[in-house]
Design a protein around this motif. Structure first.
Motif, PDB file in Angstrom:
ATOM      1  N   ILE B  18       0.833  -1.203   0.000  1.00  0.00           N
ATOM      2  CA  ILE B  18       0.000   0.000   0.000  1.00  0.00           C
ATOM      3  C   ILE B  18       0.870   1.255   0.000  1.00  0.00           C
ATOM      4  CG2 ILE B  18      -0.170  -0.005   2.525  1.00  0.00           C
ATOM      5  CD1 ILE B  18      -3.014   1.160   2.205  1.00  0.00           C
ATOM      6  N   SER B  19       0.455   2.251  -0.787  1.00  0.00           N
ATOM      7  CA  SER B  19       1.075   3.582  -0.739  1.00  0.00           C
ATOM      8  C   SER B  19       0.074   4.517  -0.081  1.00  0.00           C
ATOM      9  CB  SER B  19       1.377   4.103  -2.150  1.00  0.00           C
ATOM     10  OG  SER B  19       2.341   3.317  -2.794  1.00  0.00           O
ATOM     11  N   ILE B  20       0.536   5.290   0.886  1.00  0.00           N
ATOM     12  CA  ILE B  20      -0.325   6.267   1.561  1.00  0.00           C
ATOM     13  C   ILE B  20       0.326   7.640   1.448  1.00  0.00           C
ATOM     14  CG2 ILE B  20      -1.417   6.979   3.711  1.00  0.00           C
ATOM     15  CD1 ILE B  20      -1.388   4.064   4.594  1.00  0.00           C
ATOM     16  N   GLY B  60     -11.425   2.125  -7.967  1.00  0.00           N
ATOM     17  CA  GLY B  60     -10.454   1.071  -8.287  1.00  0.00           C
ATOM     18  C   GLY B  60      -9.417   0.926  -7.191  1.00  0.00           C
ATOM     19  N   ARG B  61      -8.152   1.067  -7.563  1.00  0.00           N
ATOM     20  CA  ARG B  61      -7.071   0.908  -6.583  1.00  0.00           C
ATOM     21  C   ARG B  61      -6.871   2.149  -5.718  1.00  0.00           C
ATOM     22  NH1 ARG B  61      -2.169   0.700  -8.389  1.00  0.00           N
ATOM     23  NH2 ARG B  61      -2.551   1.627 -10.438  1.00  0.00           N
ATOM     24  N   PHE B  62      -7.565   3.219  -6.029  1.00  0.00           N
ATOM     25  CA  PHE B  62      -7.346   4.506  -5.363  1.00  0.00           C
ATOM     26  C   PHE B  62      -8.511   4.841  -4.429  1.00  0.00           C
ATOM     27  CE2 PHE B  62      -3.745   5.531  -7.981  1.00  0.00           C
ATOM     28  CZ  PHE B  62      -4.006   4.891  -9.174  1.00  0.00           C
ATOM     29  N   THR B  63      -8.168   5.208  -3.200  1.00  0.00           N
ATOM     30  CA  THR B  63      -9.170   5.634  -2.220  1.00  0.00           C
ATOM     31  C   THR B  63      -8.670   6.912  -1.557  1.00  0.00           C
ATOM     32  OG1 THR B  63      -9.780   3.338  -1.762  1.00  0.00           O
ATOM     33  CG2 THR B  63     -10.502   5.001  -0.173  1.00  0.00           C
ATOM     34  N   VAL B  64      -9.542   7.891  -1.468  1.00  0.00           N
ATOM     35  CA  VAL B  64      -9.185   9.122  -0.763  1.00  0.00           C
ATOM     36  C   VAL B  64     -10.044   9.215   0.496  1.00  0.00           C
ATOM     37  CG1 VAL B  64     -10.730  10.492  -2.222  1.00  0.00           C
ATOM     38  CG2 VAL B  64      -8.949  11.626  -0.915  1.00  0.00           C
ATOM     39  N   PHE B  65      -9.403   9.552   1.594  1.00  0.00           N
ATOM     40  CA  PHE B  65     -10.060   9.723   2.883  1.00  0.00           C
ATOM     41  C   PHE B  65      -9.941  11.178   3.308  1.00  0.00           C
ATOM     42  CE2 PHE B  65     -10.772   5.313   3.929  1.00  0.00           C
ATOM     43  CZ  PHE B  65      -9.785   4.635   3.236  1.00  0.00           C
ATOM     44  N   LEU B  66     -11.034  11.727   3.811  1.00  0.00           N
ATOM     45  CA  LEU B  66     -11.030  13.109   4.286  1.00  0.00           C
ATOM     46  C   LEU B  66     -11.428  13.156   5.748  1.00  0.00           C
ATOM     47  CD1 LEU B  66     -10.883  16.184   3.825  1.00  0.00           C
ATOM     48  CD2 LEU B  66     -13.268  16.091   3.045  1.00  0.00           C
ATOM     49  N   LEU B  75      -4.416   9.747   0.361  1.00  0.00           N
ATOM     50  CA  LEU B  75      -4.666   8.929  -0.821  1.00  0.00           C
ATOM     51  C   LEU B  75      -4.019   7.574  -0.589  1.00  0.00           C
ATOM     52  CD1 LEU B  75      -5.558   8.604  -3.833  1.00  0.00           C
ATOM     53  CD2 LEU B  75      -3.273   9.419  -4.453  1.00  0.00           C
ATOM     54  N   HIS B  76      -4.832   6.524  -0.717  1.00  0.00           N
ATOM     55  CA  HIS B  76      -4.322   5.166  -0.570  1.00  0.00           C
ATOM     56  C   HIS B  76      -4.310   4.496  -1.939  1.00  0.00           C
ATOM     57  CE1 HIS B  76      -5.171   4.646   4.001  1.00  0.00           C
ATOM     58  NE2 HIS B  76      -4.972   5.930   3.692  1.00  0.00           N
ATOM     59  N   ILE B  77      -3.207   3.875  -2.268  1.00  0.00           N
ATOM     60  CA  ILE B  77      -3.097   3.137  -3.524  1.00  0.00           C
ATOM     61  C   ILE B  77      -2.787   1.685  -3.170  1.00  0.00           C
ATOM     62  CG2 ILE B  77      -1.951   2.983  -5.769  1.00  0.00           C
ATOM     63  CD1 ILE B  77      -1.005   5.871  -5.387  1.00  0.00           C
ATOM     64  N   VAL B  78      -3.727   0.811  -3.536  1.00  0.00           N
ATOM     65  CA  VAL B  78      -3.566  -0.613  -3.206  1.00  0.00           C
ATOM     66  C   VAL B  78      -4.040  -1.478  -4.378  1.00  0.00           C
ATOM     67  CG1 VAL B  78      -4.150  -2.469  -1.601  1.00  0.00           C
ATOM     68  CG2 VAL B  78      -4.043  -0.121  -0.774  1.00  0.00           C
ATOM     69  N   PRO B  79      -3.250  -2.416  -4.892  1.00  0.00           N
ATOM     70  CA  PRO B  79      -1.820  -2.538  -4.620  1.00  0.00           C
ATOM     71  C   PRO B  79      -1.027  -1.554  -5.466  1.00  0.00           C
ATOM     72  CG  PRO B  79      -2.511  -4.206  -6.180  1.00  0.00           C
ATOM     73  CD  PRO B  79      -3.741  -3.422  -5.835  1.00  0.00           C
ATOM     74  N   VAL B  87       4.920  12.081  -9.470  1.00  0.00           N
ATOM     75  CA  VAL B  87       4.703  13.087  -8.430  1.00  0.00           C
ATOM     76  C   VAL B  87       3.192  13.235  -8.233  1.00  0.00           C
ATOM     77  CG1 VAL B  87       5.056  15.475  -7.712  1.00  0.00           C
ATOM     78  CG2 VAL B  87       6.809  14.305  -9.073  1.00  0.00           C
ATOM     79  N   TYR B  88       2.756  13.191  -6.989  1.00  0.00           N
ATOM     80  CA  TYR B  88       1.340  13.304  -6.651  1.00  0.00           C
ATOM     81  C   TYR B  88       1.083  14.636  -5.947  1.00  0.00           C
ATOM     82  CZ  TYR B  88       0.747   8.451  -7.951  1.00  0.00           C
ATOM     83  OH  TYR B  88       0.699   7.278  -8.665  1.00  0.00           O
ATOM     84  N   PHE B  89       0.113  15.372  -6.468  1.00  0.00           N
ATOM     85  CA  PHE B  89      -0.270  16.642  -5.875  1.00  0.00           C
ATOM     86  C   PHE B  89      -1.672  16.527  -5.301  1.00  0.00           C
ATOM     87  CE2 PHE B  89       3.148  19.321  -7.278  1.00  0.00           C
ATOM     88  CZ  PHE B  89       3.567  18.800  -8.483  1.00  0.00           C
ATOM     89  N   CYS B  90      -1.868  17.071  -4.113  1.00  0.00           N
ATOM     90  CA  CYS B  90      -3.227  17.251  -3.634  1.00  0.00           C
ATOM     91  C   CYS B  90      -3.589  18.722  -3.821  1.00  0.00           C
ATOM     92  CB  CYS B  90      -3.405  16.817  -2.193  1.00  0.00           C
ATOM     93  SG  CYS B  90      -2.633  17.862  -0.980  1.00  0.00           S
TER      94      CYS B  90
END
Lengths: 112, 110
Positions: B18-20, B60-66, B75-79, B87-90
């Motif tokens: 998992i990437s967080i 899909g593999r991406f979930t965002v929690f607020l 942002l959770h990326i699994v797997p 590069v990821y920007f919020c």
């Protein structure tokens, strides 16, 4: 497919000069935003145009100005260039909802 | 005053794990939060968004929690996959105007 394009891809200018950057898309969109992205930072909002009128501006001086044309293409003009203006300039067209933006690949401006 | 902060400049994870990615904000007026992914020589590409009235959005593999009380989103990326390396920007948006963080460089190792 929005197909946002920007020209030129790269540009080198000297201090004090003026520059015009262009943005266009395959399909018409009422709203376009411009951003400046300095190295190692996120994009910073410059201004937004809606139906050819400025619709909000970030913390940038008046020497940053813009235009939006009836064909939905857009220009960013910067006068009296400074060294700190060196950055990637991104335009983004807005989709059906305000929070949806489609970015172009950007124009890399270097000011010497 | 940086209204959106990504405190981790980089993150490295193993493929399949998992990437967080984390993001903090100060502006309570944001109505949407978005995550973008950026490859070199390309503009940011929209990944996933969440309304300020929601606490989770999944695609899909991406979930965002607020977490509004903490003014924090993740942002959770699994797997995770090697192609996720970017590069990821919020960003927070208010009336269609976006404020971005400075990005987190994600590296997914095979």
């Amino acid at each position: 497919e929005t197909g946002v394009t920007q020209s030129p891809t790269h540009l080198i200018k000297t201090r004090g000069q003026q520059v015009t950057l262009r943005c266009s898309s395959q399909s018409g969109h009422n709203t376009v935003s411009w951003y400046q992205q300095a190295l190692g930072q996120g994009p910073q909002f410059i201004f937004q145009y809606y139906r050819e009128e400025e619709n909000g501006r970030g913390n940038f001086p008046p020497r940053f100005s813009g235009l939006q044309f009836p064909n939905y293409s857009s220009e960013l003009n910067v006068n009296a260039l400074e060294l700190d203006d060196s950055a990637l300039y991104l335009c983004a067209i807005h989709g059906s909802s305000d929070n949806e933006q489609f970015f172009g690949p950007g124009t890399r401006l270097t000011v010497l | 005053d940086q209204q959106v902060k990504q405190n981790s400049p980089s993150l490295s994870v193993q493929e399949g794990r998992i990437s967080i990615l984390n993001c903090d904000y100060t502006n309570s007026m944001f109505d949407y939060f978005l995550w973008y992914k950026k490859y070199p020589a390309e503009g940011p590409t929209f990944l996933i968004s969440i309304s300020s009235i929601k606490d989770k959005n999944e695609d899909g593999r991406f979930t965002v929690f607020l977490n509004k009380s903490a003014k924090h989103l993740s942002l959770h990326i699994v797997p995770s996959q090697p192609g996720d390396s970017a590069v990821y920007f919020c960003a927070g948006t208010n009336a269609g105007k976006s404020t971005f963080g400075d990005g987190t460089t994600l590296t997914v190792k095979p």
